[in-house]
Design a protein around this motif. Structure first.
Motif, PDB file in Angstrom:
ATOM      1  N   GLY A  88      37.140  32.609  18.415  1.00 18.61           N
ATOM      2  CA  GLY A  88      37.456  33.001  19.316  1.00 18.61           C
ATOM      3  C   GLY A  88      37.195  33.164  20.696  1.00 18.61           C
ATOM      4  O   GLY A  88      35.784  32.615  20.570  1.00 18.61           O
ATOM      5  N   THR A  89      37.866  33.450  21.832  1.00 14.99           N
ATOM      6  CA  THR A  89      37.473  33.405  22.874  1.00 14.99           C
ATOM      7  C   THR A  89      38.379  34.826  23.432  1.00 14.99           C
ATOM      8  O   THR A  89      39.761  34.973  22.981  1.00 14.99           O
ATOM      9  CB  THR A  89      38.210  32.260  23.597  1.00 14.99           C
ATOM     10  N   SER A  90      37.394  35.706  24.310  1.00 15.88           N
ATOM     11  CA  SER A  90      37.240  36.022  24.936  1.00 15.88           C
ATOM     12  C   SER A  90      37.647  36.584  26.487  1.00 15.88           C
ATOM     13  O   SER A  90      36.528  35.575  26.977  1.00 15.88           O
ATOM     14  CB  SER A  90      36.530  37.477  24.525  1.00 15.88           C
ATOM     15  N   ARG A  91      38.978  36.762  26.886  1.00 14.59           N
ATOM     16  CA  ARG A  91      38.835  37.216  28.098  1.00 14.59           C
ATOM     17  C   ARG A  91      39.011  38.352  29.290  1.00 14.59           C
ATOM     18  O   ARG A  91      39.257  39.502  28.149  1.00 14.59           O
ATOM     19  CB  ARG A  91      40.584  37.333  28.963  1.00 14.59           C
ATOM     20  N   ASN A  92      37.348  37.880  29.766  1.00 12.74           N
ATOM     21  CA  ASN A  92      36.795  39.524  30.325  1.00 12.74           C
ATOM     22  C   ASN A  92      36.793  39.337  32.016  1.00 12.74           C
ATOM     23  O   ASN A  92      36.453  39.035  32.890  1.00 12.74           O
ATOM     24  CB  ASN A  92      35.454  39.854  30.224  1.00 12.74           C
ATOM     25  N   SER A  93      37.965  40.783  32.239  1.00 13.99           N
ATOM     26  CA  SER A  93      37.953  40.909  33.496  1.00 13.99           C
ATOM     27  C   SER A  93      37.135  42.003  33.800  1.00 13.99           C
ATOM     28  O   SER A  93      37.405  43.144  32.924  1.00 13.99           O
ATOM     29  CB  SER A  93      40.131  41.932  33.572  1.00 13.99           C
ATOM     30  N   VAL A  94      36.453  42.115  34.564  1.00 19.29           N
ATOM     31  CA  VAL A  94      35.476  43.072  35.628  1.00 19.29           C
ATOM     32  C   VAL A  94      36.219  43.671  36.770  1.00 19.29           C
ATOM     33  O   VAL A  94      37.609  43.255  38.238  1.00 19.29           O
ATOM     34  CB  VAL A  94      34.200  42.284  35.732  1.00 19.29           C
ATOM     35  N   TYR A  95      35.572  44.665  36.764  1.00 21.94           N
ATOM     36  CA  TYR A  95      36.886  45.840  38.144  1.00 21.94           C
ATOM     37  C   TYR A  95      35.736  45.894  38.629  1.00 21.94           C
ATOM     38  O   TYR A  95      35.000  46.691  38.903  1.00 21.94           O
ATOM     39  CB  TYR A  95      37.345  47.002  37.146  1.00 21.94           C
ATOM     40  N   GLU A  96      36.506  46.798  40.218  1.00 23.69           N
ATOM     41  CA  GLU A  96      35.110  47.609  41.155  1.00 23.69           C
ATOM     42  C   GLU A  96      36.423  48.814  41.087  1.00 23.69           C
ATOM     43  O   GLU A  96      37.685  49.370  41.033  1.00 23.69           O
ATOM     44  CB  GLU A  96      34.906  46.785  42.254  1.00 23.69           C
ATOM     45  N   VAL A  97      35.363  49.948  41.090  1.00 22.43           N
ATOM     46  CA  VAL A  97      36.369  51.271  41.149  1.00 22.43           C
ATOM     47  C   VAL A  97      35.239  52.276  42.199  1.00 22.43           C
ATOM     48  O   VAL A  97      34.350  52.251  42.349  1.00 22.43           O
ATOM     49  CB  VAL A  97      36.148  52.097  39.775  1.00 22.43           C
TER      50      VAL A  97
END
Length: 194
Positions: A88-97
């Protein structure tokens, strides 16, 4: 050689592995979908179902079979590791805290079958299957994850979850180790006051 034997041969010798040593171990395991014959079915109403394939004091290896739901933004406690897209294909979202604030999404990337991506200590991200693909991922972390923080952006809250909880806001009270009220960013407060 059975999968269990391969896991023991490669992972038993790891001691406080570095980023490079973890990736090398995942590459040497060379796990394919054919190796995962008893793959857990995705859970209804949850982003994924997971199965622990290996665990020692140093590392843990999990396989996750994803639904079409996204997980919540989360960190991996004091653990770091690699994620491998098996199919499959993964959508990976990266955050800043920042401090005790709400996570802000910085960017997202797509990873297709056969790709690997790194999850540093204390980094916050979320994942989901992309383009309605059947997503299966492997996750190798060191040390085994404990005290993972899951974020609920709508509630403006975070929760340290029990080790048996996935990357979603727990419904069961016993899985909520500690709830934390977060500060809303100044921009978000202005929008809520309009």
């Amino acid at each position: 050689m059975t999968l269990t034997n391969r896991l023991k041969n490669v992972l038993d010798c790891l001691k406080a592995p570095s980023k490079a040593e973890l990736k090398d171990a995942l590459l040497r395991l060379d796990i394919t979908l054919a190796d995962l014959s008893n793959l857990p079915k995705p859970l209804e109403g949850k982003p994924y179902n997971r199965e622990l394939l290996y665990k020692s004091e140093e590392v843990e290896l999990l396989v996750m079979n994803w639904s079409q739901l996204e997980c919540a933004p989360h960190d991996h406690g004091n653990s770091h590791g690699w994620i491998q897209v098996i199919t499959g294909t993964s959508r990976n979202s990266v955050y800043e805290v920042k401090g005790n604030g709400l996570p802000a999404e910085l960017f997202h990337e797509y990873y297709e079958e056969g790709k690997y991506f790194y999850a540093p200590k204390k980094a916050v991200h979320k994942m989901q299957a992309s383009n309605h693909t059947s997503l299966v991922t492997l996750h190798l972390y060191s040390p085994p994850i404990t005290r993972m923080i899951v974020y609920d952006l709508e509630k403006c809250a975070a929760c340290i979850v029990s080790d048996d909880c996935g990357a979603w806001w727990p419904e069961e009270q016993y899985k909520k180790v500690k709830e934390i009220q977060l500060r809303m960013a100044a921009d978000d407060q202005e929008n809520n006051n309009l």
